[in-house]
Design an enzyme around this catalytic site. Structure first.
Site, PDB file in Angstrom:
ATOM      1  CD  GLU A   1      -2.824  -1.324   0.169  1.00 29.88           C
ATOM      2  OE1 GLU A   1      -3.125  -0.273  -0.442  1.00 29.88           O
ATOM      3  OE2 GLU A   1      -3.309  -2.429  -0.113  1.00 29.88           O
TER       4      GLU A   1
ATOM      5  CB  CYS B   1      -1.383   7.197   0.995  1.00 27.97           C
ATOM      6  SG  CYS B   1      -2.692   6.186   1.736  1.00 27.97           S
TER       7      CYS B   1
END
Length: 485
Positions: free
Chosen positions: A253, A287
């Site tokens: 991720e 993110c």
């Protein structure tokens, strides 16, 4: 005694002990610079001890009835509920999170633990037909064994639990390495909660260390079969390369450069609200944050005026003050990097509609416009309170500009026509996209992950079963096979 004194240790095979490295990781409060604790680093030998302990403990843990396993997560959930105030104070101190951010992190941590309780029962097998008479084909879902988890600094408690809890629930053992800027929230707290919840010794181990001490030992070690990494694209590429060379499965991720897109029929006031949150939640250290806000030229002036006014009103300062919207970045190096990005963009001709000042780790918001289409700033991840406004003409150009980045994590589009929004979303090269909402979302049962340079694999819900179990085919011949010789 605070958690920072209590948990300034390695946690290996059920024991809290000092690392034997010759130097310390020093943990600072990013807002005021106060030293919170220091932790002697774990060495390569201690990495081996942690993995070997996990390997031994996993055999019994993996064979434990899943109904029994899930009681550990029920108790862990109660511990978080009972100690919410202490946990919130610890996260705020180590991460520099505002009250809003800390509340959001603890809420999601509880939700992911609730999902882990259900996940313990979800590793289902299958029976498949065979063209051979008398043959029975069984497919079993089994734990991979030992999982290595490397977690980031921005939501350390949540993002450690997000991989650790499902891996444990599905019968694996785990070795967790938290980010060196958040060793307590990302590591020690997680270990203490599971220890008190009754997790057997050795099933979860926490090693606080740095690549300068251990190199790639955490990834190269022969015991772990899966590596779950959350962090930057640069480090993720290295993790993927090393893991692949040792035939390990990875769940990555990574970073993002998400766009929030405002079409010509959008509710401008609502789009402004969504864009401000999408970019500036936790100082932009997310993110999924909207690095870019793309606005149709027909509403550009209205949106820009309202957006800049809202951003200018955000309060920057002490994260423990309930009025604060933007607290510190994680360290001065990150603050300097974000400041340099803004200064370089302005020097290259960008217009600063807001040009935030930097004081230590506090960076006030900047809003930039007028960047040329080939500007590197439009393609890279900016992990801080900086946003770029980009005008466009029509949906096709908006799609092209949104996709003009090597990343593909999240995004959002605002429009009065929901199906128009869905059609737009389908054209965007991301793992996740949202219609009439923010770019920042995470839900325990919905697959989470990116495309392109934003990662490989998915987490959450059934994707956790795929990530942390392996399929094994066992065939049974109830009659007698005929062999050619």
């Amino acid at each position: 005694m605070s958690y920072f004194d209590e948990l300034a240790y390695q946690f290996i095979d059920g024991e809290w002990r000092s690392g034997s490295g010759s130097w310390d990781i020093v943990d600072f409060n990013p807002y005021n610079g106060e030293k919170l604790t220091s932790i002697p680093v774990a060495t390569v030998e201690e990495i081996d001890q942690a993995y070997r302990a996990a390997e031994r403990a996993q055999r019994e843990w993996g064979a434990t009835n899943p109904y029994t396993r899930r009681t550990v997560f029920e108790r862990a959930l109660r511990i978080i509920d009972d100690r919410e105030a202490e946990l919130a104070e610890t996260i705020a101190a180590e991460v520099g999170g505002t009250r809003t951010k800390v509340g959001f992190e603890l809420h999601l941590a509880r939700e992911f633990l609730r999902e882990a309780i259900q996940l313990a029962l979800r590793a289902e097998g299958r029976i498949l037909a065979s063209p051979i008479d008398g043959k029975e084909n069984r497919l079993y879902r089994l734990p991979v064994g030992v999982v290595g988890v490397i977690s980031p600094f921005n939501f350390p408690f949540l993002l450690s639990l997000k991989s650790v809890a499902p891996a444990l629930a599905l019968g694996n053992a785990v070795v967790l390495k938290p980010h060196q800027n958040t060793p307590v929230c990302g590591g020690g707290l997680v270990a203490r909660i599971f220890e008190e919840a009754g997790l057997p010794a050795g099933v979860l181990n926490v090693v606080v260390t740095d690549i300068a001490e251990i190199g790639d030992a955490l990834i190269e070690h022969p015991v772990p079969k899966t590596i779950s990494f959350t962090g930057s694209e640069k480090v993720g590429r290295h993790v993927a390369t090393v893991a692949a060379s040792h035939f390990k499965h990875t769940v990555l991720e990574l970073g993002g450069n998400s766009a929030l897109v405002v079409l010509d029929d959008a509710d401008v006031d609502y789009a402004v609200d969504a864009a401000v949150f999408s970019r500036f939640v936790h100082q932009g250290q997310v993110c999924m944050a909207a690095n870019r806000v793309l606005v149709d030229r027909s509403v550009e002036q209205e949106f820009t005026e309202k957006f800049v006014a809202r951003v200018a009103a955000l309060k920057v300062g002490d994260p423990t003050d309930p009025r604060t919207h933007i607290g510190p970045l994680i360290n001065e190096g990150q603050a300097e990097a974000i400041t340099s990005l803004v200064e370089r963009a302005v020097a290259d001709g960008a217009s600063a509609l807001l040009h935030g000042e930097t004081r230590g780790t506090l960076v006030a918001p900047s809003v930039l416009s007028g960047l040329p289409e080939d500007s590197p700033l439009l393609r890279q991840e900016m992990f801080g309170p900086v946003v770029v406004l980009v005008p466009f003409d029509g949906d096709d150009e908006a799609v092209r500009l949104t996709n003009a980045t090597p990343y593909g994590l999240s995004g959002a589009v605002h429009t009065a026509d929901i199906e128009r929004g869905v059609r737009f979303a389908k054209r965007i090269e991301t793992g996740m996209f949202h219609v009439n909402d923010a770019t920042v979302h995470d839900e325990p049962i919905v697959p989470f992950g990116g495309a392109k340079s934003s990662g490989v694999g998915r987490l959450n819900g059934d994707a956790m079963v795929e990530a942390f179990t392996t399929t094994k085919w066992i065939s049974i011949q109830h009659g007698r096979s005929r062999f050619p010789f």
